[in-house]
Design an enzyme around this catalytic site. Sequence first.
Site, mmCIF file in Angstrom:
data_model
loop_
_atom_site.group_PDB
_atom_site.id
_atom_site.type_symbol
_atom_site.label_atom_id
_atom_site.label_comp_id
_atom_site.label_asym_id
_atom_site.label_seq_id
_atom_site.Cartn_x
_atom_site.Cartn_y
_atom_site.Cartn_z
ATOM 1 N N GLU A 159 -7.699 -72.064 -48.439
ATOM 2 C CA GLU A 159 -8.305 -72.608 -47.224
ATOM 3 C C GLU A 159 -9.003 -71.520 -46.416
ATOM 4 O O GLU A 159 -10.040 -71.763 -45.784
ATOM 5 C CB GLU A 159 -7.245 -73.325 -46.395
ATOM 6 C CG GLU A 159 -6.765 -74.609 -47.077
ATOM 7 C CD GLU A 159 -5.746 -75.376 -46.263
ATOM 8 O OE1 GLU A 159 -6.054 -76.500 -45.826
ATOM 9 O OE2 GLU A 159 -4.629 -74.849 -46.064
ATOM 10 N N GLU A 185 -0.209 -77.773 -52.369
ATOM 11 C CA GLU A 185 0.696 -78.145 -51.274
ATOM 12 C C GLU A 185 1.490 -79.418 -51.521
ATOM 13 O O GLU A 185 2.671 -79.507 -51.148
ATOM 14 C CB GLU A 185 -0.089 -78.283 -49.962
ATOM 15 C CG GLU A 185 -0.441 -76.966 -49.284
ATOM 16 C CD GLU A 185 -1.763 -76.393 -49.743
ATOM 17 O OE1 GLU A 185 -2.315 -75.527 -49.059
ATOM 18 O OE2 GLU A 185 -2.258 -76.816 -50.829
#
Length: 265
Positions: A113, A133
């Site tokens: 990210e 995740e």
Amino acid sequence: MALKGDFTTLLVEEREDRVVVLLNRPEVRNAIDQQMVDELHQVCDYLEREPKILIIAGVEGVFASGADIGQLRERRRDDALRGINSTIFVRIAKLPMPVIAALDGYCLGGGAELAYAADFRIGTPGLRIGNPETGLGIMAAAGATWRLKELVGEPIAKEILLAGAVLRAEEALRINLITQIHEAPVLMEAAHNLADRIGRQDPLAVRITKSVFHAPAEAHPVIDTLAQGMLFESQAKFDRMQAFLDKKSSDKDTQSGDNPDRTRK
């Protein structure tokens, strides 16, 4: 003014037109913890006041293996609502000058990210990039759910976010998630070469172009016209265009001098 700070999770080098930041927690594969976030905020504080190109990389063959799982496991609802990682990644994305992410090895979770927030991403053949995740019972909540769709399109973004796909460098290049592949020993040289190309442009024109590029669709074309109006009044515009015209005239005179019989019939 120079970039000063007591950095423990970052290695920071400042040059005239750029700042190089190396994520430096090799014992945990450069996992992003609260201290690293705080230190990245310090870097942003400086670059917002003194705009320069930012190059971000990691030490010891890894960009960032993700957020620190030990810290994540202890975080609760209120921590999530604070947007610890998303806040710093948004800030990095909005820096006045371009951000280059030089990616090697693992670039996962929060590390990915962070890379998505950069303007340019280049990598090595050993790059592994993705967002695992959901396998940990959480989601990629620091920008991946919207940045990744913009970068690679919805189908591939869902493969990464919902099915845990981790991409190798060749696949990341094919879908334009990265734009260059370089062997690890020359990755930073390639990042600096890209920074050199940016540095040869007019800094104000680069800053305004980046800002206009990221403006919402409804702001165009008005924002483009207003921004161009500002640049039309800048001294750099007159100087650079005059230099272009002078060089063109000089090149024409040189060509004429090299061909004295050119105009003869």
